[in-house]
Design a protein around this motif. Structure first.
Motif, mmCIF file in Angstrom:
data_model
loop_
_atom_site.group_PDB
_atom_site.id
_atom_site.type_symbol
_atom_site.label_atom_id
_atom_site.label_comp_id
_atom_site.label_asym_id
_atom_site.label_seq_id
_atom_site.Cartn_x
_atom_site.Cartn_y
_atom_site.Cartn_z
ATOM 1 N N GLU A 88 -11.107 6.421 5.743
ATOM 2 C CA GLU A 88 -10.299 5.546 6.598
ATOM 3 C C GLU A 88 -8.881 6.085 6.741
ATOM 4 O O GLU A 88 -8.325 6.125 7.841
ATOM 5 C CB GLU A 88 -10.272 4.136 6.010
ATOM 6 C CG GLU A 88 -9.503 3.142 6.836
ATOM 7 C CD GLU A 88 -9.463 1.760 6.192
ATOM 8 O OE1 GLU A 88 -8.530 1.005 6.511
ATOM 9 O OE2 GLU A 88 -10.349 1.439 5.395
ATOM 10 N N TYR A 90 -5.257 7.738 -8.425
ATOM 11 C CA TYR A 90 -6.561 8.290 -8.803
ATOM 12 C C TYR A 90 -7.688 7.390 -8.317
ATOM 13 O O TYR A 90 -8.672 7.854 -7.755
ATOM 14 C CB TYR A 90 -6.633 8.457 -10.323
ATOM 15 C CG TYR A 90 -7.976 8.956 -10.798
ATOM 16 C CD1 TYR A 90 -8.316 10.301 -10.680
ATOM 17 C CD2 TYR A 90 -8.907 8.083 -11.358
ATOM 18 C CE1 TYR A 90 -9.549 10.764 -11.101
ATOM 19 C CE2 TYR A 90 -10.137 8.543 -11.778
ATOM 20 C CZ TYR A 90 -10.452 9.881 -11.658
ATOM 21 O OH TYR A 90 -11.672 10.323 -12.072
ATOM 22 N N MET A 91 -7.531 6.081 -8.490
ATOM 23 C CA MET A 91 -8.561 5.138 -8.053
ATOM 24 C C MET A 91 -8.717 5.173 -6.537
ATOM 25 O O MET A 91 -9.828 5.128 -6.015
ATOM 26 C CB MET A 91 -8.229 3.715 -8.525
ATOM 27 C CG MET A 91 -8.413 3.547 -10.009
ATOM 28 S SD MET A 91 -7.902 1.960 -10.740
ATOM 29 C CE MET A 91 -7.748 0.843 -9.432
ATOM 30 N N LEU A 92 -7.612 5.257 -5.820
ATOM 31 C CA LEU A 92 -7.677 5.303 -4.361
ATOM 32 C C LEU A 92 -8.381 6.560 -3.873
ATOM 33 O O LEU A 92 -9.190 6.517 -2.956
ATOM 34 C CB LEU A 92 -6.281 5.227 -3.752
ATOM 35 C CG LEU A 92 -5.606 3.870 -3.773
ATOM 36 C CD1 LEU A 92 -4.177 3.995 -3.266
ATOM 37 C CD2 LEU A 92 -6.371 2.871 -2.930
ATOM 38 N N ASP A 112 -13.308 -2.323 11.057
ATOM 39 C CA ASP A 112 -12.985 -2.734 9.687
ATOM 40 C C ASP A 112 -12.999 -4.250 9.552
ATOM 41 O O ASP A 112 -13.443 -4.790 8.536
ATOM 42 C CB ASP A 112 -11.611 -2.191 9.271
ATOM 43 C CG ASP A 112 -11.608 -0.699 9.046
ATOM 44 O OD1 ASP A 112 -12.708 -0.119 8.895
ATOM 45 O OD2 ASP A 112 -10.507 -0.107 9.037
ATOM 46 N N GLN A 114 -10.577 8.262 -5.387
ATOM 47 C CA GLN A 114 -11.980 8.282 -5.787
ATOM 48 C C GLN A 114 -12.852 7.494 -4.820
ATOM 49 O O GLN A 114 -14.051 7.682 -4.758
ATOM 50 C CB GLN A 114 -12.148 7.719 -7.206
ATOM 51 C CG GLN A 114 -11.540 8.593 -8.268
ATOM 52 C CD GLN A 114 -12.112 9.990 -8.266
ATOM 53 O OE1 GLN A 114 -13.310 10.165 -8.282
ATOM 54 N NE2 GLN A 114 -11.258 11.001 -8.242
ATOM 55 N N ASP A 115 -12.258 6.604 -4.057
ATOM 56 C CA ASP A 115 -13.003 5.776 -3.112
ATOM 57 C C ASP A 115 -13.166 6.549 -1.808
ATOM 58 O O ASP A 115 -12.243 6.647 -1.007
ATOM 59 C CB ASP A 115 -12.255 4.456 -2.885
ATOM 60 C CG ASP A 115 -13.027 3.481 -2.030
ATOM 61 O OD1 ASP A 115 -14.156 3.807 -1.598
ATOM 62 O OD2 ASP A 115 -12.505 2.378 -1.799
ATOM 63 N N ASP A 116 -14.363 7.118 -1.597
ATOM 64 C CA ASP A 116 -14.609 7.958 -0.427
ATOM 65 C C ASP A 116 -14.412 7.201 0.882
ATOM 66 O O ASP A 116 -13.879 7.751 1.848
ATOM 67 C CB ASP A 116 -16.027 8.539 -0.467
ATOM 68 C CG ASP A 116 -16.176 9.585 -1.554
ATOM 69 O OD1 ASP A 116 -15.154 10.129 -2.006
ATOM 70 O OD2 ASP A 116 -17.326 9.854 -1.952
ATOM 71 N N ALA A 117 -14.836 5.953 0.922
ATOM 72 C CA ALA A 117 -14.701 5.169 2.151
ATOM 73 C C ALA A 117 -13.224 4.978 2.501
ATOM 74 O O ALA A 117 -12.827 5.110 3.663
ATOM 75 C CB ALA A 117 -15.386 3.825 2.005
ATOM 76 N N GLN A 118 -12.429 4.689 1.498
ATOM 77 C CA GLN A 118 -10.998 4.486 1.738
ATOM 78 C C GLN A 118 -10.339 5.794 2.166
ATOM 79 O O GLN A 118 -9.490 5.807 3.048
ATOM 80 C CB GLN A 118 -10.309 3.934 0.495
ATOM 81 C CG GLN A 118 -8.849 3.606 0.742
ATOM 82 C CD GLN A 118 -8.449 2.300 0.122
ATOM 83 O OE1 GLN A 118 -9.177 1.730 -0.653
ATOM 84 N NE2 GLN A 118 -7.285 1.820 0.453
ATOM 85 N N MET A 119 -10.742 6.900 1.558
ATOM 86 C CA MET A 119 -10.181 8.189 1.947
ATOM 87 C C MET A 119 -10.561 8.532 3.382
ATOM 88 O O MET A 119 -9.749 9.067 4.131
ATOM 89 C CB MET A 119 -10.661 9.295 0.999
ATOM 90 C CG MET A 119 -9.969 9.286 -0.348
ATOM 91 S SD MET A 119 -8.170 9.382 -0.231
ATOM 92 C CE MET A 119 -7.968 10.963 0.541
#
Length: 94
Positions: free
Chosen positions: A40, A29-31, A91, A33-38
């Protein structure tokens, strides 16, 4: 092992499994929620997709003897690798 002790062991295993599943769900869920990580992750998947398509064209070209497919596949695979390399370099710089 007595049946009472066996039940306690199974109950403890189920409890630990439940905690593990809950922790993994919270992490996922935390991952997500992070738009930047998604973004990537999506970019890396797209780059891998281009590389796979390129490799498939290369194989098709090799099997059929079509030089055009081989070259097109090389180009597409190289494009995917280049995008991946540039993304990794960006990155590291940020």
């Amino acid at each position: 092992m007595s049946s009472q002790k066996g039940k306690k062991v199974i109950t403890l295993k189920n409890l630990l499994l439940g905690f593990s599943v809950a922790a993994n769900l919270a992490l996922a869920y935390m991952l997500f929620q992070d738009d930047a990580q998604m973004a990537e992750i999506k970019s890396k998947l797209e780059n891998l997709g281009e590389q796979a398509e390129g490799k498939a064209k290369q194989v098709k070209g090799a099997l059929t003897g079509d030089t055009g497919d081989k070259l097109s596949g090389n180009l597409e695979e190289g494009k995917g690798k280049l995008k991946d390399t540039l993304s990794s370099a960006a990155d590291e710089l940020s």
